[in-house]
Design an enzyme around this catalytic site. Sequence first.
Site, PDB file in Angstrom:
ATOM      1  N   TYR A  84       0.857  -1.187   0.000  1.00  0.00           N
ATOM      2  CA  TYR A  84       0.000   0.000   0.000  1.00  0.00           C
ATOM      3  C   TYR A  84       0.891   1.235   0.000  1.00  0.00           C
ATOM      4  O   TYR A  84       1.542   1.565   0.973  1.00  0.00           O
ATOM      5  CB  TYR A  84      -0.920   0.030   1.215  1.00  0.00           C
ATOM      6  CG  TYR A  84      -1.847  -1.150   1.339  1.00  0.00           C
ATOM      7  CD1 TYR A  84      -2.196  -1.921   0.230  1.00  0.00           C
ATOM      8  CD2 TYR A  84      -2.403  -1.499   2.568  1.00  0.00           C
ATOM      9  CE1 TYR A  84      -3.044  -3.003   0.346  1.00  0.00           C
ATOM     10  CE2 TYR A  84      -3.267  -2.572   2.696  1.00  0.00           C
ATOM     11  CZ  TYR A  84      -3.584  -3.330   1.592  1.00  0.00           C
ATOM     12  OH  TYR A  84      -4.425  -4.401   1.728  1.00  0.00           O
ATOM     13  N   HIS A 117       0.234 -12.124   1.182  1.00  0.00           N
ATOM     14  CA  HIS A 117      -0.798 -11.297   0.544  1.00  0.00           C
ATOM     15  C   HIS A 117      -1.444 -11.985  -0.657  1.00  0.00           C
ATOM     16  O   HIS A 117      -2.639 -11.886  -0.875  1.00  0.00           O
ATOM     17  CB  HIS A 117      -0.178  -9.951   0.133  1.00  0.00           C
ATOM     18  CG  HIS A 117      -1.162  -8.835   0.026  1.00  0.00           C
ATOM     19  ND1 HIS A 117      -0.795  -7.509   0.070  1.00  0.00           N
ATOM     20  CD2 HIS A 117      -2.512  -8.821  -0.119  1.00  0.00           C
ATOM     21  CE1 HIS A 117      -1.874  -6.740  -0.045  1.00  0.00           C
ATOM     22  NE2 HIS A 117      -2.919  -7.515  -0.173  1.00  0.00           N
ATOM     23  N   PRO A 164     -15.896  -4.981   3.311  1.00  0.00           N
ATOM     24  CA  PRO A 164     -17.224  -5.447   3.718  1.00  0.00           C
ATOM     25  C   PRO A 164     -18.337  -4.488   3.313  1.00  0.00           C
ATOM     26  O   PRO A 164     -19.509  -4.856   3.354  1.00  0.00           O
ATOM     27  CB  PRO A 164     -17.107  -5.545   5.247  1.00  0.00           C
ATOM     28  CG  PRO A 164     -16.047  -4.557   5.609  1.00  0.00           C
ATOM     29  CD  PRO A 164     -15.066  -4.588   4.469  1.00  0.00           C
ATOM     30  N   LEU A 165     -17.951  -3.269   2.901  1.00  0.00           N
ATOM     31  CA  LEU A 165     -18.949  -2.302   2.420  1.00  0.00           C
ATOM     32  C   LEU A 165     -18.905  -2.189   0.892  1.00  0.00           C
ATOM     33  O   LEU A 165     -19.261  -1.158   0.321  1.00  0.00           O
ATOM     34  CB  LEU A 165     -18.720  -0.935   3.066  1.00  0.00           C
ATOM     35  CG  LEU A 165     -18.922  -0.921   4.587  1.00  0.00           C
ATOM     36  CD1 LEU A 165     -18.562   0.431   5.183  1.00  0.00           C
ATOM     37  CD2 LEU A 165     -20.363  -1.289   4.945  1.00  0.00           C
ATOM     38  N   PHE A 194     -19.391   1.082  -1.979  1.00  0.00           N
ATOM     39  CA  PHE A 194     -20.694   1.181  -2.662  1.00  0.00           C
ATOM     40  C   PHE A 194     -21.836   1.247  -1.652  1.00  0.00           C
ATOM     41  O   PHE A 194     -22.783   2.008  -1.826  1.00  0.00           O
ATOM     42  CB  PHE A 194     -20.877  -0.012  -3.599  1.00  0.00           C
ATOM     43  CG  PHE A 194     -22.149   0.040  -4.415  1.00  0.00           C
ATOM     44  CD1 PHE A 194     -22.255   0.879  -5.516  1.00  0.00           C
ATOM     45  CD2 PHE A 194     -23.239  -0.746  -4.082  1.00  0.00           C
ATOM     46  CE1 PHE A 194     -23.431   0.936  -6.268  1.00  0.00           C
ATOM     47  CE2 PHE A 194     -24.415  -0.711  -4.821  1.00  0.00           C
ATOM     48  CZ  PHE A 194     -24.510   0.136  -5.914  1.00  0.00           C
TER      49      PHE A 194
END
Length: 342
Positions: free
Chosen positions: A60, A129, A209-210, A214
Amino acid sequence: MSGVRRIKLGSQGLEVSAIGLGCMGMSHGYGPAKPEEDMIKVIHHAINSGVTHLDTSDVYGPHTNEILVGKALKGVKREDVQLATKFGIKFGETIGQSEVHGEPEYVRACCEASLKRLDVDYIDLYYVHRIDTTVPIEITMGELKKLVEEGKIKYIGLSEAGPATIRRAHAVHPITAVQLEWSLWTRDAEEEVIPTCRELGIGIVPFAPLGCGFFATGPKLVDNLADNDFRKILPRIQGENFDHNKVLFERIGEMAQRKGCTLSQLALSWVLHQGDDVGPIPGTTKIENLNQNLGALAVKLTAEDLAELQSISFKGARMPDFVLVHSYTNSDTPPLSSWKSE
């Protein structure tokens, strides 16, 4: 610290807050990196609210997210936080170019570099990963096991691994958690991966999880995405898929109104209701969104609510093909005997 309930991840003793904090979007993936000072405030607010499970990765940024998290942990009692990071992906020059590495020397070098960037003595949960299909997972796990014995990492995780790889890895050293995409709009892990984890006593850590935001923002998500926001190329927000999924968003919104919560709280509550071995890591860059996510812990869903939500089926692949090529892969190399490090 406030009371966010704790859950056990895996069978080796790791306990984390029921909701964690995915830190990726602060530095990477969702448009430009956000101001460091603001993000440190968000992380501190999370910890003070009882969110103790922080998730990052060396890729990241690359690297800048780990540095940010390390700065945020200054002055925080180390034992009050469960710190997760990952290794194994190297990005190329352009979107879609990436390499996956699991060689022992690479594993060790990545771990040492992450410890330095995070400025900590140990990593609580260290994930592979993505799975390097050219290196037997036993070889990668052998080096990780050494890092556990040396006290540099406490627990080992896998991210987006296939069931056969999970079994082979777990036979070398217990796997504590498998990280995967799981939400109302991504359910493919339910077929084989999640049952495998449960059979072996491995915790499940859902990212996104969202639905990559969205469920928090809805159809207007697509209106304000920066050029370097990878969500611009998500198949689910393209063309006919998007038209279909907008209707489902409204349907879930009506249900949230009936439950007296926000749509994002309903979506997160659905994930939380999947079991006591499930610890989602929604990401956010705003304190108000973090507070809203924590509100999902108070949303109670009946069997009828869960059935209604589970009947909803979103259209389109969860990620572009160049991402999916490294997802739920099984290490197809023969175990050990025929592998030689170059």
